[in-house]
Design a protein around this motif. Structure first.
Motif, PDB file in Angstrom:
ATOM      1  N   ASP A  65     -53.903  58.984 -60.269  1.00  0.00           N
ATOM      2  CA  ASP A  65     -54.747  59.484 -59.182  1.00  0.00           C
ATOM      3  C   ASP A  65     -56.207  59.083 -59.354  1.00  0.00           C
ATOM      4  O   ASP A  65     -56.721  59.056 -60.478  1.00  0.00           O
ATOM      5  CB  ASP A  65     -54.683  61.018 -59.139  1.00  0.00           C
ATOM      6  CG  ASP A  65     -53.565  61.469 -58.223  1.00  0.00           C
ATOM      7  OD1 ASP A  65     -53.034  60.632 -57.467  1.00  0.00           O
ATOM      8  OD2 ASP A  65     -53.200  62.657 -58.292  1.00  0.00           O
ATOM      9  N   GLY A  66     -56.888  58.870 -58.233  1.00  0.00           N
ATOM     10  CA  GLY A  66     -58.291  58.466 -58.247  1.00  0.00           C
ATOM     11  C   GLY A  66     -59.177  59.417 -59.044  1.00  0.00           C
ATOM     12  O   GLY A  66     -60.083  58.978 -59.754  1.00  0.00           O
ATOM     13  N   ALA A  67     -58.905  60.726 -58.948  1.00  0.00           N
ATOM     14  CA  ALA A  67     -59.758  61.705 -59.647  1.00  0.00           C
ATOM     15  C   ALA A  67     -59.691  61.479 -61.159  1.00  0.00           C
ATOM     16  O   ALA A  67     -60.697  61.678 -61.865  1.00  0.00           O
ATOM     17  CB  ALA A  67     -59.297  63.118 -59.317  1.00  0.00           C
ATOM     18  N   ILE A  68     -58.540  61.052 -61.658  1.00  0.00           N
ATOM     19  CA  ILE A  68     -58.418  60.781 -63.106  1.00  0.00           C
ATOM     20  C   ILE A  68     -59.075  59.440 -63.436  1.00  0.00           C
ATOM     21  O   ILE A  68     -59.782  59.319 -64.443  1.00  0.00           O
ATOM     22  CB  ILE A  68     -56.944  60.835 -63.550  1.00  0.00           C
ATOM     23  CG1 ILE A  68     -56.419  62.259 -63.349  1.00  0.00           C
ATOM     24  CG2 ILE A  68     -56.779  60.375 -64.993  1.00  0.00           C
ATOM     25  CD1 ILE A  68     -54.990  62.470 -63.726  1.00  0.00           C
ATOM     26  N   GLN A  69     -58.871  58.449 -62.578  1.00  0.00           N
ATOM     27  CA  GLN A  69     -59.546  57.156 -62.808  1.00  0.00           C
ATOM     28  C   GLN A  69     -61.063  57.370 -62.902  1.00  0.00           C
ATOM     29  O   GLN A  69     -61.738  56.768 -63.730  1.00  0.00           O
ATOM     30  CB  GLN A  69     -59.242  56.193 -61.669  1.00  0.00           C
ATOM     31  CG  GLN A  69     -57.795  55.753 -61.587  1.00  0.00           C
ATOM     32  CD  GLN A  69     -57.602  54.621 -60.572  1.00  0.00           C
ATOM     33  OE1 GLN A  69     -58.412  53.711 -60.460  1.00  0.00           O
ATOM     34  NE2 GLN A  69     -56.500  54.678 -59.844  1.00  0.00           N
ATOM     35  N   ASP A  70     -61.586  58.269 -62.044  1.00  0.00           N
ATOM     36  CA  ASP A  70     -63.043  58.471 -62.006  1.00  0.00           C
ATOM     37  C   ASP A  70     -63.597  59.093 -63.284  1.00  0.00           C
ATOM     38  O   ASP A  70     -64.764  58.917 -63.599  1.00  0.00           O
ATOM     39  CB  ASP A  70     -63.422  59.356 -60.802  1.00  0.00           C
ATOM     40  CG  ASP A  70     -63.206  58.632 -59.482  1.00  0.00           C
ATOM     41  OD1 ASP A  70     -63.063  57.394 -59.514  1.00  0.00           O
ATOM     42  OD2 ASP A  70     -63.161  59.305 -58.433  1.00  0.00           O
ATOM     43  N   ILE A  71     -62.761  59.814 -64.004  1.00  0.00           N
ATOM     44  CA  ILE A  71     -63.265  60.483 -65.211  1.00  0.00           C
ATOM     45  C   ILE A  71     -62.924  59.703 -66.489  1.00  0.00           C
ATOM     46  O   ILE A  71     -63.411  60.018 -67.579  1.00  0.00           O
ATOM     47  CB  ILE A  71     -62.728  61.935 -65.279  1.00  0.00           C
ATOM     48  CG1 ILE A  71     -63.651  62.770 -66.149  1.00  0.00           C
ATOM     49  CG2 ILE A  71     -61.308  62.019 -65.756  1.00  0.00           C
ATOM     50  CD1 ILE A  71     -63.296  64.214 -66.191  1.00  0.00           C
TER      51      ILE A  71
END
Ligand code: 13P
Ligand code: SF4
Length: 333
Positions: free
Chosen positions: A48-54
């Motif tokens: 998920d994008g939210a995990i990629q972002d962190i």
């Protein structure tokens, strides 16, 4: 919460099921724990994008293994699937490796049980085994050289023309490599459930509706899609292509998670995910295993340092030899 009840949760459910308080600032807490524990978060482009972002590093399978081998961190939190965490442990045995959910498997890895593969291999005693990294540590231990979709052609081409080769476990990637290198490979019959589920009919319709779009595809796709694609490459290769190739519209035949980075880096370009057979909500292809990674599970994995990846040392040493050979042959990629 005691460590034994956390381990019980992991044994029963495959991940730490502790509820996370509603008012917790997950991102801030993950960043705090990461610093406190000298941990690094590695994430595949399909999560998920939210995990990629962190994440500290986002990449494809090759990039992630190179990072796992080189990181100075004490703990690796691997947001991807099980074989990726295992590969990190094979490469960095002295580091603690945790993954958010042990249930995050892979249809390719599941397609090749070690006992059946050993019997298959025994039928071809004069063949060298090249295995796609999407396989268990046991299969890597039975392998001469591991490869990824970034370096499969290069690795096969590095071997003498008369070298007989077994290629496992992805038959679609194997057929693609055989076609591109002109080699006659013995293939294990595994497949990625995500890439083979791209619908030929819906893709055909999409191409008719968008005649100005280039079709780019991951080599885990079926042969008919690869034969009509304008460009075939690994996840990172596809990302670089949309960034660098002077064209504004692409149909992207791979797992839709890659669109997160693509859209971020080329917001002015039109990117259309190739449609899956299923009439799912995203009208795209999503890996159910990659999507098992959530911010809550990532937070719990960091906090409790569970579920931890353990690889028996005798398996690890043999698996290490085949992965290290790949890394050696991939210098400069
Ligand atoms: P790459 O990361 O090599 O592009 O492979 C994609 C994939 O399916 C990972 O599971
Ligand atoms: Fe495995 Fe396919 Fe999911 Fe990659 S996308 S983890 S190959 S099932």
């Amino acid at each position: 919460m005691s460590m034994s009840s956390i381990q019980e949760q992991v044994a029963r459910y495959g991940y730490v099921t502790e509820a996370v308080a509603d008012d917790l600032d997950l991102i801030a807490e993950i960043n705090r724990l990461k610093k406190e524990k000298n941990a690094v978060i590695l994430a595949h482009y399909y999560v998920d994008g939210a995990i990629q972002d962190i994440a500290d590093y986002i990449g494809d399978s090759l990039g992630l293994s190179q990072q796992a081998a080189a990181t100075p961190a004490d703990m690796i939190v691997f947001c991807g699937v099980h074989f990726m965490g295992e590969t990190a442990k094979v490469l960095s045995p002295n580091k603690k490796v945790v993954i958010p959910d042990l249930n995050a498997g892979c249809s390719l890895a599941d397609s090749a049980p070690a006992d059946k593969f050993a019997a298959f291999k025994a039928q071809y005693p004069d063949h060298l085994v090249i295995s796609y990294i999407n396989c268990s540590a046991e299969i890597k231990a039975l392998t001469d050289i591991v490869c990824t979709s970034s370096n499969a052609l290069q690795i096969v081409n590095s071997l003498p023309k008369d070298q007989k080769i077994i290629f496992a476990p992805d038959a679609n990637l194997g057929r693609y490599v055989a076609h591109k290198t002109g080699r006659d490979l013995v293939l294990w019959d595994g497949a990625c459930i995500v890439h083979i589920d791209i619908s030929r009919e819906k893709l055909q319709k999409l191409r008719e509706e968008n005649p100005d779009a280039l079709l780019i595809a991951h080599p885990e796709c079926k042969e008919d899609i690869l034969l009509q694609a304008d460009f075939v490459s690994s996840t990172t290769g596809l990302l670089k292509f949309v960034q660098e190739y002077p064209h504004d519209k692409f149909i992207v035949a791979t797992e839709a998670g890659i669109l997160h980075k693509m859209k971020e880096s080329v917001p002015h370009k039109k990117l259309i995910p190739a449609p899956a057979t299923d009439n799912n909500t995203c009208a795209c292809s999503e890996c159910p295993y990659m999507k098992m990674n959530t911010l809550e599970k990532l937070y719990n994995a960091l906090l409790y340092e569970q579920p931890e990846i353990i690889v028996p040392e005798n398996t690890r040493l043999k698996a290490y030899a085949s992965v290290a050979r790949m890394l050696e042959l991939s210098k400069g990629i």
